[in-house]
Design a protein around this motif. Structure first.
Motif, short mmCIF file in Angstrom:
data_model
loop_
_atom_site.label_atom_id
_atom_site.label_comp_id
_atom_site.label_asym_id
_atom_site.label_seq_id
_atom_site.Cartn_x
_atom_site.Cartn_y
_atom_site.Cartn_z
N ASN A 209 0.84 -1.18 0.00
CA ASN A 209 0.00 0.00 0.00
C ASN A 209 0.89 1.24 0.00
OD1 ASN A 209 0.79 0.39 2.81
ND2 ASN A 209 -0.70 -1.26 3.27
N LEU A 210 0.23 2.40 -0.08
CA LEU A 210 0.96 3.65 -0.17
C LEU A 210 1.72 3.95 1.12
CD1 LEU A 210 -1.64 5.88 -2.06
CD2 LEU A 210 0.44 4.85 -2.98
N GLU A 211 1.19 3.54 2.27
CA GLU A 211 1.88 3.80 3.53
C GLU A 211 3.20 3.06 3.57
OE1 GLU A 211 -1.27 3.12 3.20
OE2 GLU A 211 -2.22 4.97 3.89
N ALA A 212 3.18 1.79 3.14
CA ALA A 212 4.42 1.01 3.12
C ALA A 212 5.40 1.58 2.10
CB ALA A 212 4.10 -0.45 2.80
N LEU A 213 4.87 2.08 1.00
CA LEU A 213 5.75 2.66 -0.03
C LEU A 213 6.41 3.94 0.47
CD1 LEU A 213 6.65 2.12 -2.94
CD2 LEU A 213 4.83 3.64 -3.71
N ASN A 214 5.71 4.69 1.32
CA ASN A 214 6.29 5.92 1.88
C ASN A 214 7.48 5.60 2.78
OD1 ASN A 214 4.48 7.60 0.59
ND2 ASN A 214 3.01 7.54 2.26
N ILE A 215 7.42 4.47 3.47
CA ILE A 215 8.55 4.06 4.30
C ILE A 215 9.76 3.72 3.43
CG2 ILE A 215 9.35 2.32 5.96
CD1 ILE A 215 6.48 2.09 6.95
N VAL A 216 9.49 3.09 2.29
CA VAL A 216 10.57 2.78 1.35
C VAL A 216 11.17 4.07 0.78
CG1 VAL A 216 11.16 1.58 -0.81
CG2 VAL A 216 9.51 0.58 0.77
N ASN A 248 -3.76 3.50 -8.50
CA ASN A 248 -4.83 3.02 -9.38
C ASN A 248 -5.62 1.89 -8.72
OD1 ASN A 248 -4.02 4.83 -11.33
ND2 ASN A 248 -2.73 3.35 -12.42
N GLN A 249 -4.90 1.05 -7.98
CA GLN A 249 -5.58 -0.04 -7.29
C GLN A 249 -6.49 0.50 -6.19
OE1 GLN A 249 -3.12 -2.71 -4.93
NE2 GLN A 249 -4.21 -4.49 -5.74
N GLN A 250 -6.02 1.56 -5.53
CA GLN A 250 -6.82 2.15 -4.46
C GLN A 250 -8.06 2.84 -5.02
OE1 GLN A 250 -4.58 4.84 -2.05
NE2 GLN A 250 -6.24 5.23 -0.62
N ASP A 251 -7.92 3.44 -6.20
CA ASP A 251 -9.04 4.17 -6.80
C ASP A 251 -9.75 3.36 -7.88
OD1 ASP A 251 -8.24 6.24 -5.18
OD2 ASP A 251 -6.99 7.16 -6.73
N MET A 252 -9.56 2.05 -7.84
CA MET A 252 -10.10 1.21 -8.91
C MET A 252 -11.62 1.35 -9.01
SD MET A 252 -9.68 -2.89 -9.43
CE MET A 252 -7.92 -2.72 -9.40
N PHE A 253 -12.29 1.44 -7.87
CA PHE A 253 -13.75 1.48 -7.89
C PHE A 253 -14.29 2.90 -7.77
CE2 PHE A 253 -12.43 -2.60 -6.10
CZ PHE A 253 -13.03 -3.47 -6.99
N ALA A 254 -13.40 3.86 -7.81
CA ALA A 254 -13.85 5.26 -7.74
C ALA A 254 -13.74 5.88 -9.11
CB ALA A 254 -12.99 6.04 -6.74
N ASP A 255 -14.72 6.71 -9.41
CA ASP A 255 -14.75 7.38 -10.72
C ASP A 255 -13.87 8.64 -10.64
OD1 ASP A 255 -15.27 8.15 -13.25
OD2 ASP A 255 -17.34 8.84 -12.85
N VAL A 256 -12.56 8.43 -10.64
CA VAL A 256 -11.61 9.54 -10.52
C VAL A 256 -10.77 9.61 -11.79
CG1 VAL A 256 -9.67 10.46 -9.19
CG2 VAL A 256 -11.50 9.19 -8.03
#
Length: 312
Positions: A209-216, A248-256
């Protein structure tokens, strides 16, 4: 000839005391010049030199007038008239110079230089502290912002906290050997850089997820001094691709609609609730990959949000 040429009338002239002898000398001179010039070789006789001499005896100076009352009055009137004439001439000359003297041209004021705001100064110091490669460079920045009068109290306090946190990075046992290598190694070790590259790529791929990626992302910043330019570029490409995938995975079901990283960063800044959330955008490795106009857009958005939050 002696009379017509003026030889006879000269004071002390030998023509007056011994005219016959002077005639013989003059006749001999003429005969020699006409019939034997090769013998004379252009030389003049003593008599000829005397005849051609010019009397330069100075004339006797006029005698001073007797000191009488009449002469004193006459000299006073003469001096007064001369002084009046000189004064009039000087007045005319001064008026002429004044009339011809041009008016001084007013100097144009230099354009005012816009001073950076406290928020801009704070932002600059924060970015430079995040890029500091040694504890010495970090301490130098600390000495600079401590005495910078452009910073307000809250911004100065925030920079002090940021300095303390950045300093702890260099004081950890894991970071100390790497720091020593940066100071002593003449160039980045490509073999070691390749090993760090593979480790970072693996960590990026494992981020769920994005939180884990921020640590990287924090690990990427700390490893930057030990990476070659090509390896750092490759890490950023993998990081950007993974982040795009997770978003994209996080917003997959959102119309963004799809947005660029810069637009996403500006949106995050607008929704930031404190200073840390704003500063997090500037510590993201992707920030350095943006163009200068996009970085300026991000900075403007940060300044606007800071004004809304803190009233600066």
């Amino acid at each position: 000839m002696a009379v017509k040429e003026g030889w006879y009338q000269k004071n002390g002239s030998k023509w007056q005391s011994m005219p016959e002898q002077m005639l013989r000398y003059r006749a001999a001179s003429f005969f020699g010049r006409i019939y034997a010039p090769d013998l004379l070789m252009g030389l003049r006789t003593q008599e000829e030199e005397l005849d051609s001499m010019i009397d330069v005896t100075p004339e006797p100076a006029p005698q001073d007038e007797p000191t009488t009352l009449a002469n004193i009055q006459k000299n006073v009137v003469k001096n007064a008239a001369a002084n009046d004439q000189n004064s009039t001439s000087n007045d005319v000359a001064e008026k002429t110079v004044s009339a011809e003297k041009p008016e001084p041209v007013a100097e144009q004021a230099a354009p005012a230089v816009k001073k950076p705001t406290s928020a801009e100064v704070k932002k600059d110091y924060l970015v430079r502290m995040n890029k500091a490669a040694s504890i010495a460079e970090l301490n130098e920045l600390h000495e600079q912002f401590i005495i910078n009068n452009a910073l307000t109290g809250p911004h100065l306090a925030y920079l002090k906290d940021a300095y303390t946190q950045a300093k702890e990075k260099f004081n950890t046992p894991a970071a100390e050997p790497a720091q020593q290598e940066v100071q002593t190694a003449p160039a980045v070790n490509e073999i070691k850089s390749n090993g760090i590259l593979n480790g970072l790529k693996l960590s990026i791929e494992k981020a769920e997820n994005l939180e884990a990626l921020n640590i990287v992302a924090q690990t990427i910043r700390e490893s930057k001094p030990n990476l070659t330019v090509d390896h750092m570029s490759e890490v950023l490409q993998v990081y950007g691709a993974r982040k795009t995938f997770l978003e994209n995975q996080q917003d997959m079901f959102a119309d963004v609609p799809d947005v660029t990283w810069t637009d996403k960063a500006i949106a995050d800044i607008a929704a930031a609730k404190n200073q840390d959330e704003i500063n997090f955008i500037f510590t993201d490795p992707q920030y350095e990959e943006q163009s200068d106009p996009d970085q300026q857009r991000i900075t403007n958005a940060a300044q606007k949000r800071e004004s809304e939050l803190f009233g600066n």
